[in-house]
Design an enzyme around this catalytic site. Structure first.
Site, mmCIF file in Angstrom:
data_model
loop_
_atom_site.group_PDB
_atom_site.id
_atom_site.type_symbol
_atom_site.label_atom_id
_atom_site.label_comp_id
_atom_site.label_asym_id
_atom_site.label_seq_id
_atom_site.Cartn_x
_atom_site.Cartn_y
_atom_site.Cartn_z
ATOM 1 C CB THR A 13 24.572 18.852 10.670
ATOM 2 O OG1 THR A 13 24.536 19.919 9.717
ATOM 3 C CG2 THR A 13 23.369 18.942 11.592
ATOM 4 C CG HIS A 31 29.289 19.159 1.413
ATOM 5 N ND1 HIS A 31 28.492 20.188 0.991
ATOM 6 C CD2 HIS A 31 29.039 19.006 2.732
ATOM 7 C CE1 HIS A 31 27.774 20.635 2.022
ATOM 8 N NE2 HIS A 31 28.094 19.923 3.090
ATOM 9 C CB CYS A 83 11.648 30.392 1.228
ATOM 10 S SG CYS A 83 10.073 30.961 0.691
ATOM 11 C CB THR A 110 29.830 0.147 8.426
ATOM 12 O OG1 THR A 110 29.273 -0.925 9.173
ATOM 13 C CG2 THR A 110 30.894 -0.368 7.483
ATOM 14 C CB SER A 134 30.916 18.563 6.155
ATOM 15 O OG SER A 134 30.460 19.836 5.782
HETATM 16 N N1 PLP Z 1 28.306 25.126 9.663
HETATM 17 C C1 PLP Z 1 28.449 26.015 8.662
HETATM 18 C C2 PLP Z 1 29.165 27.305 8.934
HETATM 19 C C3 PLP Z 1 27.942 25.740 7.397
HETATM 20 O O1 PLP Z 1 28.095 26.626 6.415
HETATM 21 C C4 PLP Z 1 27.277 24.507 7.186
HETATM 22 C C5 PLP Z 1 26.688 24.207 5.870
HETATM 23 O O2 PLP Z 1 26.474 25.057 5.048
HETATM 24 C C6 PLP Z 1 27.168 23.616 8.256
HETATM 25 C C7 PLP Z 1 27.692 23.955 9.476
HETATM 26 C C8 PLP Z 1 26.489 22.294 8.089
HETATM 27 O O3 PLP Z 1 27.215 21.517 7.196
HETATM 28 P P1 PLP Z 1 26.624 20.124 6.684
HETATM 29 O O4 PLP Z 1 25.425 20.473 5.854
HETATM 30 O O5 PLP Z 1 27.713 19.527 5.902
HETATM 31 O O6 PLP Z 1 26.244 19.347 7.867
#
Ligand code: PLP
Length: 394
Positions: free
Chosen positions: A71, A203, A327, A239, A201
């Site tokens: 994001t 995760h 929701c 940082t 990202s």
């Molecule tokens: N873009 C896509 C296609 C995603 O699936 C996600 C998170 O699910 C994001 C952006 C945002 O990722 P983050 O929550 O790591 O900022």
């Protein structure tokens, strides 16, 4: 517990955690500090950047910037591009992007930008002709995701970005690769050579939450978004999150080593679940099945019941999945992606997403393929909607 919600987030791989721990224990220094003790932290960040750059096929390591999440990367790309190019005020994106893109576009349209939100067909595909026709002489930026988080549908980024650059090389191309990073081939010197900015990202591929990256091609007009210190070549102050940066680079390395075997296995399991569901449950369809899809994602539209009910009962059975609808302020809003795909009303609220990972086992898939039909049957027996709807052709 069976975890099939890997498009939401993934488990941190033990090997990755091991790589990170030294930087949370002994090597906790600030990489910008001058003394010798801080050198390993600085070297670790440099090495992580080189690792990512080499996996992405970046011309220079400095094209890889570390952020806190996708994001942030997306916001940095949009607002950086907007500030660097004040004379162009048209943006193109798709109606099925993640809110990280959609909400930024809506915010920009509130401040005078003209945004074209391109629709998709019933399978989730874009219309190339419509895409080309949307390009204008004042187009600043095109933002298209690589793979959809809900359906797994893959957009042809190589083709779209080439068309954009052939039309006008000054139009910037941003790709949200949050779901596809490590799962689909991404090379900034090959298939993504016309992409200027790429966001993702860690995760989503077994690194921890709280670290992401923005690939920013050298020479791309994009102003600093997070103004502060000199970190990230002055483009993103703050940082560095050393341990998490190291973890994300390790995750990319690990995925590269195990990639083919993992993905083949995941695809086989996903297809087994899909076949099992289609064979055992009447009135279901697979959202996006007619399009190219990511190997790990299965979005099932179950007609005549609520996805939330299915999720609740899956959870009771120890299965974590997610629904296509969110929701919002107390009312059940159908998913914007499924709405854009024209999923019929009878299935709009009954969509469930299963997303697999390298840790998903065959026994788990078999268990779900047994449980889901029972759950759907129970819910349908309680649903007056089912009695009515199932008797009629759709
Ligand atoms: N873009 C896509 C296609 C995603 O699936 C996600 C998170 O699910 C994001 C952006 C945002 O990722 P983050 O929550 O790591 O900022």
């Amino acid at each position: 517990m069976i975890y099939l919600d890997n498009n939401a987030t993934t488990a941190v791989a033990p090997e990755i955690l091991d790589t990170m721990l030294p930087f949370l224990r002994g090597e906790y220094y600030n990489p910008s500090s001058m003394y010798d003790a801080a050198k390993p932290a600085k070297q670790a960040v440099d090495l992580a950047r080189q690792t990512l750059a080499s996996h992405l096929g970046a011309a220079q390591a400095s094209e890889v910037l570390f952020t806190s999440c996708a994001t942030e990367s997306i916001n940095a790309a949009f607002f950086g591009a907007v500030r660097a190019n004040p004379n162009r005020r048209h943006i193109i994106t798709t109606a099925v992007e993640h809110p990280a893109v959609l909400e930024v576009c809506k915010e920009l349209s509130r401040t005078g930008y003209d945004v074209s939100f391109l629709g998709v067909d019933r399978q989730g595909n874009l219309n190339l002709g419509e895409f080309v026709r949307a390009l204008r002489s004042d187009t600043l930026l095109v933002a298209v995701m690589h793979a959809n988080n809900e359906t797994g549908v893959v957009f042809p980024i190589e083709r779209l970005s080439r068309v954009v650059k052939e039309t006008d090389p000054r139009i910037l191309f941003l790709c949200d690769a949050t779901q596809s990073m490590t799962k689909l081939p991404i090379r900034m010197d090959a298939n993504f050579r016309n992409v200027d900015m790429l966001a993702f990202s860690g995760h989503k591929f077994h690194a921890p939450k709280g670290v992401g990256s923005l690939f920013l091609r050298r020479g791309t007009p994009c102003r600093t978004f997070l103004i502060g210190g000199h970190q990230e070549f002055g483009r993103r102050g703050g940082t560095e999150n050393v341990a998490f940066i190291v973890g994300m680079a390790r995750a990319v390395e690990l995925a590269a080593v195990t990639h083919d075997d993992d993905l083949k296995r995941v695809l086989r399991l996903r297809d087994k679940l899909e076949t099992g569901i289609l064979a055992r449950i009447p009135f279901v369809e697979i959202n996006g099945s007619g399009a190219e899809r990511m190997p790990n994602t299965l979005n099932v539209a179950v007609h005549y019941i609520e996805g939330e009910g299915i999720l609740f009962q899956l959870s009771e059975a120890g299965i974590c999945a997610s629904s296509g609808s969110a929701c919002t302020s107390g009312s059940l809003e159908p998913s914007h992606t499924l709405t854009a795909m024209g999923v019929p009303f009878t299935a709009m609220h009954g969509s469930v997403r299963f997303s697999l990972s390298r840790y998903t086992t065959e026994a788990e898939i078999d268990f779900i393929a047994d449980e889901l039909p029972k759950i759907v049957d129970r819910l349908r027996r309680l649903s007056p909607y089912w009695d009515y709807g199932a008797q009629r052709p759709r």
